[in-house]
Motif scaffolding. Structure first.
Motif, PDB file in Angstrom:
ATOM      1  N   TRP A 184       0.827  -1.200   0.000  1.00 24.64           N
ATOM      2  CA  TRP A 184       0.000   0.000   0.000  1.00 24.64           C
ATOM      3  C   TRP A 184       0.863   1.253   0.000  1.00 24.64           C
ATOM      4  CZ3 TRP A 184      -1.472  -4.538   2.052  1.00 24.64           C
ATOM      5  CH2 TRP A 184      -2.781  -4.951   1.837  1.00 24.64           C
TER       6      TRP A 184
ATOM      7  N   LEU B  35      -0.712   8.151  -7.965  1.00 24.89           N
ATOM      8  CA  LEU B  35      -0.759   7.410  -6.700  1.00 24.89           C
ATOM      9  C   LEU B  35      -1.166   8.288  -5.527  1.00 24.89           C
ATOM     10  CD1 LEU B  35       2.434   5.161  -7.026  1.00 24.89           C
ATOM     11  CD2 LEU B  35       0.059   4.683  -7.699  1.00 24.89           C
ATOM     12  N   ARG B  36      -2.024   7.743  -4.694  1.00 24.97           N
ATOM     13  CA  ARG B  36      -2.472   8.423  -3.485  1.00 24.97           C
ATOM     14  C   ARG B  36      -2.391   7.442  -2.325  1.00 24.97           C
ATOM     15  NH1 ARG B  36      -1.647  11.647  -6.484  1.00 24.97           N
ATOM     16  NH2 ARG B  36      -2.870  13.389  -7.306  1.00 24.97           N
TER      17      ARG B  36
ATOM     18  N   TYR C 193      -3.531   3.480  -2.073  1.00 26.34           N
ATOM     19  CA  TYR C 193      -3.537   2.756  -3.346  1.00 26.34           C
ATOM     20  C   TYR C 193      -2.710   1.486  -3.169  1.00 26.34           C
ATOM     21  CZ  TYR C 193      -5.599   6.359  -6.409  1.00 26.34           C
ATOM     22  OH  TYR C 193      -6.444   7.234  -7.038  1.00 26.34           O
TER      23      TYR C 193
ATOM     24  N   VAL D  86      -0.179  -1.065  -4.897  1.00 29.18           N
ATOM     25  CA  VAL D  86       0.726  -1.051  -6.041  1.00 29.18           C
ATOM     26  C   VAL D  86       1.700  -2.219  -6.012  1.00 29.18           C
ATOM     27  CG1 VAL D  86       0.662   1.458  -6.326  1.00 29.18           C
ATOM     28  CG2 VAL D  86       2.358   0.444  -4.814  1.00 29.18           C
TER      29      VAL D  86
ATOM     30  N   VAL E 284      -0.590  -0.309 -10.840  1.00 27.96           N
ATOM     31  CA  VAL E 284      -1.579   0.039  -9.820  1.00 27.96           C
ATOM     32  C   VAL E 284      -2.561  -1.127  -9.708  1.00 27.96           C
ATOM     33  CG1 VAL E 284      -3.387   1.638  -9.121  1.00 27.96           C
ATOM     34  CG2 VAL E 284      -1.356   2.485 -10.324  1.00 27.96           C
TER      35      VAL E 284
ATOM     36  N   ASN F 163      -4.890  -1.466  -7.271  1.00 27.27           N
ATOM     37  CA  ASN F 163      -6.204  -0.978  -6.876  1.00 27.27           C
ATOM     38  C   ASN F 163      -6.090   0.478  -6.423  1.00 27.27           C
ATOM     39  OD1 ASN F 163      -8.966  -1.295  -6.606  1.00 27.27           O
ATOM     40  ND2 ASN F 163      -8.782  -3.156  -5.366  1.00 27.27           N
ATOM     41  N   VAL F 164      -7.187   1.195  -6.592  1.00 29.09           N
ATOM     42  CA  VAL F 164      -7.225   2.578  -6.145  1.00 29.09           C
ATOM     43  C   VAL F 164      -7.931   2.619  -4.790  1.00 29.09           C
ATOM     44  CG1 VAL F 164      -7.241   3.467  -8.492  1.00 29.09           C
ATOM     45  CG2 VAL F 164      -9.410   3.019  -7.312  1.00 29.09           C
ATOM     46  N   ALA F 165      -7.889   3.783  -4.145  1.00 31.23           N
ATOM     47  CA  ALA F 165      -8.529   3.911  -2.835  1.00 31.23           C
ATOM     48  C   ALA F 165      -9.131   5.287  -2.689  1.00 31.23           C
ATOM     49  CB  ALA F 165      -7.501   3.676  -1.719  1.00 31.23           C
TER      50      ALA F 165
ATOM     51  N   GLY G 222      -8.758   0.317  -1.324  1.00 36.73           N
ATOM     52  CA  GLY G 222      -7.456  -0.293  -1.531  1.00 36.73           C
ATOM     53  C   GLY G 222      -7.419  -1.759  -1.155  1.00 36.73           C
TER      54      GLY G 222
END
Lengths: 594, 594
Positions: free
Chosen positions: A27, A68-69, A72, A74, A106, A108-110, B528
């Motif tokens: 993460w 990226l935040r 996320y 990765v 990436v 997954n995003v969040a 995420g």
């Protein structure tokens, strides 16, 4: 999306990996964009590693890293390098290296999280429980679950090494409410009948002893449908243990060995055994509690002897009515102001005390409004009995014995709090409390209850009082107390059906009731039951203390609130009427429709 | 009564203890009175030791031993001696010694047991279950529970060594019936609301992956309120496992390592890995089952190619309708009588087949009423395709593809039984079945269901068919099959909320329904979620196979009957109306009294 398997976790890269090509999955913990270069701290359960996106290493990766935040997910590929001089992070095991990224995927995003994923957060617990999947990402919570994991393994390894057999007992059992309320489960196949969830596997583990299993253990969920106090859960975990052909000494030895392992493997401390033992009577008289916290001293002293001839009406009354006068010294509190003393008096009164006698010890003697009722000899004897020094504060409560001792125990705790006697690093204190009464008188219902449970054996020498004076019968029961919390309790059991019948009788159960509830156990006892006994640990509380936490909810992955709600999935919830129909039940007060 | 602690168990005294003074505690297994001398075989979990009462050693002990009967519980003191020449018992580890008794204490008496405490007993299982505390004294049952104990420890040790974290998930959760029925638990604090007992911790373990726990396991009770088939229990045990940042290969490797440990430590066998893998399609076409028993061969062969131009109406029909023609050889069964063949045909028809085509292979060619419909070329091609030899019997079923394959699979099992191809000592056969369909069409309700569960990920290359042709979508799912039983099953999960929504849509759930049931998981996926997958072992069946038993009830301490009854304590049972009132429920059809 496709991604490469990690070559390492985020907690393991060090200088010895410099130059290696690695893959990390995890993460985004934090992200810093320093002009041309983007720094990401990547996190997983094992730690944090800094990864670096530089355009001249990979323009594409650098470009992609811009989205990226925090949180996320990765996967990165890159090469481990020594961090430039002066940029090391000594708080991280990986702090001497970082990873120059060639490629990023990436996974997954969040969305923005409702609270930051870090240890010190100031949010209402309800929000943490609703977003438990985020709350559990915080290192503190991960560590709590890892510690719990370790304690399971330590316990099982120890018990396995001593020939204990792990046996699963049923979760769907018979309702035998005695003490707490059962959770019930309606039977679909048998209309009008119900299973109950176990409050403990007590009867089953005794059956296993009758079955010759000799030594049993289980780490097992138990259930009580109670109005939840702060530190209770409707489902909780026990380390449940039972042994045959033993007496109390063998239980003590076995449990002390287990505690030695916990001390060593969780705290890296050497526990000295055998542990101290206090009788219930002594624990009550000296500490006002059957689970005394011995991390501080502040002992109580019974002063009946000192005042046996007192003309002070309050003391006279107590003594003639068989009550108690109990005193203690609050060291150095002789300078408490009148306001502070009133405050203490209020504390006692709120708990149900008639009043609090306070006395300041001075160089020149005792000073208190009460002094006028006491002779000089009594004052001297009091000072001596409590070993009071000038500058101390003496506190005395008097009244009915057990109630007064309990109140005094709470006052003792309160003074320890005010005097700040329990430090974070106070040495933990573990002891046995033994020789409990077998029965407990209940004023409200005017009857005796089993102090532990109805399967506890009386001391053999007390059996004769089972039909004459229940208050004299002591139990072969023991509690293990750590830092003022009962962490385990158990007893040698009754293994004889006649004595068991006598016990049920003493508790006011008719033969028919006893038979309906526990007939199968009484029946089993007629086919060669061995002497046996056991103990059960409250595992949640145990883990809480070892984790240094103050709420059991912080060592339970998915706890419920005080009203039994799971805020994450909103259980309990409504169900369809079809489900209820199949179970032959209906909500009360709802229309009796077809 | 007071008694001495045992110095040894009943299983450990050997010639090296000769001359030692010992104390044994245990049960009277058998008793023989040979005139002046009384011989008792004393039993505990660890073994059997003969103890001897001779009047000249202790008159009192000899006298007291006269009352002893089978299953009495005794404590004896005595001296170990070598057994007199010729009286050794070579079947016992303790068979070269016995103990001359000085002193005996009867710890408990026993009524005559309803069946003898020995392995081979011929009593109805119901009687064993009612007297489970006696049934479990039988060495066979004790061994089954000890084996189960060992398997728990092996599994946990293995998973702990790979950094899996043991986490307890709630037993009181939300009802999300999908597939099987939930057991419900009425809430007292929230009128009209219910908890459900978990059918599996599926959603929680996925939440733990979202929470970053990385690797989770738990040996955990699960619950299904089903009409019980022979080998089902309303509560059963799973080894539940989940991992993050992995693909199928990592699961296979992890599981194969665990199975290696089970093989070695339970069976002392070396399991060869990697295990063979069969796709679902191949397993169905070749063995007619998605959990094929490979301890015997008897493969099935699809014959559509052979008969693609056949004029035989039955085959023509199958082929034009997209059906299948499946054949197999029963080696050496060419001499089956017409009666035996009719019998086989009945077997197939009872299972739902239209009929069975049977063909005897002779030196001179195939012989069967059906042969008149087949050309000579077809007969030759058939013989070649099935590799039939003179003396063999050829069996063919045809019809709808999956149904026919299933029927053929059952016929294969039946032939294996008739040919006695599975021996007690047949080498166990373990394999993976992979590439399951994601969806399963249900003829009755005319809709697709999730073949595993709605959290299973489609193969990435099949996602495109999620909206066009569900039958083409394969799952990233796998089953582990041992000797024809599915012992574990799992999948890579969906970790993306959009794909999960698409999945619910495909299953016909409205957004509102999906949200009500699984909203918390969908919500979690937005913060995420890592790629993850896992597996769950049916622990009861696994233990059964490793124990060589044929019923899971024989590896469960306190199982329930097919109607969900516990015969020992008679759960489920009636409860008081007060209990129901507190839970705000009423039995349907009962008077709506106040």
């Amino acid at each position: 999306m496709y991604f490469k398997q990690r070559t390492h976790t985020c907690g393991e890269l060090t200088e010895e990996h410099i130059g290696s090509e690695v893959v990390l999955n995890g993460w985004v913990d934090t992200r810093r964009d320093l002009g041309g270069v983007i720094f990401i701290e990547m996190r997983d359960r094992y730690g944090i590693t800094q990864v670096v996106f530089e355009p001249h290493i990979s323009e594409q990766a650098h470009h992609e890293s811009k989205v990226l935040r925090s949180e996320y997910v990765v996967s990165i590929e890159g090469v481990v390098r020594k961090r430039p001089e002066g940029t090391e992070n000594t708080t991280l095991p990986t702090g001497n290296i970082d990873v120059l990224v060639n490629k990023v995927v990436v996974l997954n995003v969040a969305k923005t999280t409702p609270f930051p994923i870090q240890d010190n957060i100031d949010v209402h617990e309800d929000l943490r429980l609703k977003y438990r999947f985020l709350d559990l990402r915080r290192p503190k919570m991960q560590n709590a679950l890892l510690l719990r994991h370790k304690m399971y393994q330590v316990a099982r390894k120890y018990l396995d090494s001593l020939n204990f057999v792990e046996v699963e007992t049923p979760v769907l059992m018979k309702s035998t409410p005695e003490g707490a309320r059962d959770f019930l489960v309606p039977s679909r196949m048998h209309k009008g009948r119900f299973y109950a969830l176990p409050q403990s596997p007590q009867t089953y583990k005794q059956i296993l002893m009758v079955a010759g299993m000799d030594r049993y253990f289980q780490i097992v969920k138990c259930f009580r449908d109670e109005d939840l106090r702060a530190d209770r859960q409707p489902e909780f975990t026990q380390i449940d243990i039972e042994m045959s052909f033993i007496d109390t000494e063998q239980i003590y030895e076995m449990v002390e060995g287990l505690m030695k392992d916990f001390y060593k493997q969780v705290w890296n401390k050497d526990l000295v055994t055998p542990l101290p033992r206090l009788t219930y009577d002594d624990a009550m008289e000296t500490y006002g509690s059957d689970k005394p916290d011995l991390r501080f001293d502040l002992p109580m002293t019974t002063l009946n002897k000192v005042f046996e001839n007192s003309t002070f009406r309050v003391f006279q009354d107590s003594i003639t009515k068989g009550g108690i006068i109990s005193g203690m010294v609050a060291p150095g509190c002789g300078d408490y102001t009148r306001n502070q003393l009133d405050n203490l008096t209020d504390f006692c009164k709120k708990l149900g005390a008639g009043g609090l006698i306070w006395i300041r010890a001075k160089e020149e003697g005792l000073e208190s409004p009460t002094m006028k009722f006491l002779t000089e000899d009594e004052q001297k004897a009091l000072t001596a009995a409590l070993d009071a020094k000038p500058g101390d504060l003496l506190l005395i409560l008097t009244g009915k014995k057990w109630k007064t001792l309990q109140l005094m125990g709470m006052l003792r705790q309160e003074m320890a709090r005010r005097l700040n006697l329990i430090k974070e690093d106070s040495e933990p204190k573990l002891l046995w409390v033994v020789d409990f009464p077998l029965f407990e008188w209940d004023e409200d219902t005017k009857r005796y209850y089993a102090m532990h449970h109805p399967f506890t054996s009386p001391r053999l020498e007390d059996i004769e009082y089972m039909e004459s004076d229940l208050s004299r019968v002591k139990a072969r029961a023991y509690d293990l107390v750590l830092n003022g919390s009962e962490i385990a309790g158990g007893s040698i059991r009754i293994h004889n059906s006649d004595l068991q019948a006598k016990m049920f009788q003493a508790l006011g159960l008719t033969d028919a009731e006893a038979n309906e509830k526990f007939g199968f156990l009484m029946n089993a006892f007629q086919y060669g039951a061995p002497p046996h006994g056991g103990i059960a640990f409250g595992f949640d509380r145990l883990a809480m203390i070892f984790a240094g936490e103050h709420s059991i909810r912080d060592v339970i992955a998915f706890p419920k609130t005080a009203s039994g709600m799971s805020l994450m999935d909103e259980a309990p919830a409504g169900v369809s009427d079809d489900q209820l129909k199949e179970l032959h039940i209906r909500i009360r007060g709802e229309q009796a429709a077809k």
